[in-house]
Design an enzyme around this catalytic site. Structure first.
Site, PDB file in Angstrom:
ATOM      1  N   GLU A  15     -31.932 -18.857  16.685  1.00 54.49           N
ATOM      2  CA  GLU A  15     -31.950 -18.012  14.914  1.00 54.49           C
ATOM      3  C   GLU A  15     -33.308 -17.127  15.152  1.00 54.49           C
ATOM      4  O   GLU A  15     -33.658 -16.994  13.589  1.00 54.49           O
ATOM      5  CB  GLU A  15     -32.111 -19.281  13.879  1.00 54.49           C
ATOM      6  N   HIS A  42     -32.134 -28.329   8.107  1.00 59.62           N
ATOM      7  CA  HIS A  42     -30.795 -28.844   7.687  1.00 59.62           C
ATOM      8  C   HIS A  42     -31.244 -29.933   7.475  1.00 59.62           C
ATOM      9  O   HIS A  42     -30.526 -31.237   7.075  1.00 59.62           O
ATOM     10  CB  HIS A  42     -30.302 -28.940   9.220  1.00 59.62           C
ATOM     11  N   TYR A  78     -36.194 -25.986 -14.712  1.00 61.60           N
ATOM     12  CA  TYR A  78     -37.438 -25.642 -14.244  1.00 61.60           C
ATOM     13  C   TYR A  78     -37.879 -24.795 -13.471  1.00 61.60           C
ATOM     14  O   TYR A  78     -38.103 -23.998 -13.098  1.00 61.60           O
ATOM     15  CB  TYR A  78     -38.232 -25.584 -15.360  1.00 61.60           C
ATOM     16  N   HIS A 138     -24.539 -24.435   6.654  1.00 65.74           N
ATOM     17  CA  HIS A 138     -25.359 -24.303   7.548  1.00 65.74           C
ATOM     18  C   HIS A 138     -26.622 -24.991   7.321  1.00 65.74           C
ATOM     19  O   HIS A 138     -27.010 -26.431   7.800  1.00 65.74           O
ATOM     20  CB  HIS A 138     -25.864 -23.219   7.537  1.00 65.74           C
ATOM     21  N   TYR A 143     -52.589 -18.580  -9.617  1.00 67.02           N
ATOM     22  CA  TYR A 143     -53.946 -18.559  -9.304  1.00 67.02           C
ATOM     23  C   TYR A 143     -55.062 -18.986 -10.124  1.00 67.02           C
ATOM     24  O   TYR A 143     -56.485 -18.407  -9.715  1.00 67.02           O
ATOM     25  CB  TYR A 143     -53.363 -16.748 -10.426  1.00 67.02           C
TER      26      TYR A 143
END
Length: 227
Positions: free
Chosen positions: A72, A93, A112, A154, A209
């Protein structure tokens, strides 16, 4: 960070992918931006026997040094090349994310925490044969403005600025996928509106932050410690 340290950390994260349950066998792969290229896991090597020396060094032109890279490598290269905001690409996977991907289902804002991937949804990319440029193109589309996506029939991809961040997000995507699969047994769940998800994502960014979810100054009264 030195390449040797990066290689050590990659092996550690790969093994944690398996112990956390989001990966198994030789499935999945991992890459990290390094200098003018990137490091990527080799093809077909179980994580429990993989060593730092097995990690493959690649350039963005597709050339490499060492073992054969993951099949990949194309989407790892293309994502890192296109997304200067991230440095790590993690693919696995995981069972529930792959379950949804097998049905080409996008994860909506039923909870959320969907916002951790950067938007109101976690998209599912169209199916394409593994290891192909077509799969890379599909992944890039699904990841536009996002830090994670499902890959049709996949698995999943999660991105991060660090190895720890990418692993955390992959586990969160799997957790959300499991909750969504379970919620679907009761019917399609309601979704949060886009304006609420905008508020959620803004608060997530503030908290990343080190700030709280409240606006600055709204809850700034600090009590002195008692002697």
């Amino acid at each position: 960070m030195e390449h040797k340290q990066l290689r050590d950390e990659m092996v550690s994260i790969c093994r944690r992918m398996n112990t956390s349950g989001i990966n198994q066998g030789t499935a999945g792969n991992l890459s990290v931006r390094a200098g003018s290229g990137f490091l990527i896991t080799p093809s077909g090597l179980p994580y429990d026997t993989m060593t730092p020396e097995d990690i493959v060094e690649m350039d963005f032109d597709g050339t490499y040094v060492g073992r054969r890279p993951s099949s990949e490598w194309r989407f790892h290269r293309d994502i890192l090349k296109a997304r200067e905001d991230i440095d790590v690409v993690l693919h696995c996977h995981s069972v529930y994310a792959t379950t949804l991907a097998c049905h080409h289902k996008t994860i909506p804002s039923f909870h959320y925490m969907t916002g951790v991937a950067g938007g109101a949804t976690i998209r599912c990319a169209r199916y394409a044969t593994f290891g192909t440029q077509a799969l890379s193109d599909a992944a890039l589309e699904a990841l536009e403005g996002r830090l994670a996506c499902l890959l049709g029939q996949h698995g999943q991809i999660s991105l991060g600025k660090s190895l720890e961040a990418a692993l955390w997000l992959a586990i969160e995507v799997e957790t959300l996928s499991r909750m969504y699969v379970q919620a679907l047994t009761l019917g399609e769940p309601p979704v949060l509106p886009d304006d609420e998800m905008e508020r959620v994502i803004a608060q997530m960014k503030r908290m990343s932050y080190g700030f709280g979810p409240e606006a600055e100054g709204s809850n700034d009264i600090a009590r002195p410690r008692k002697a």
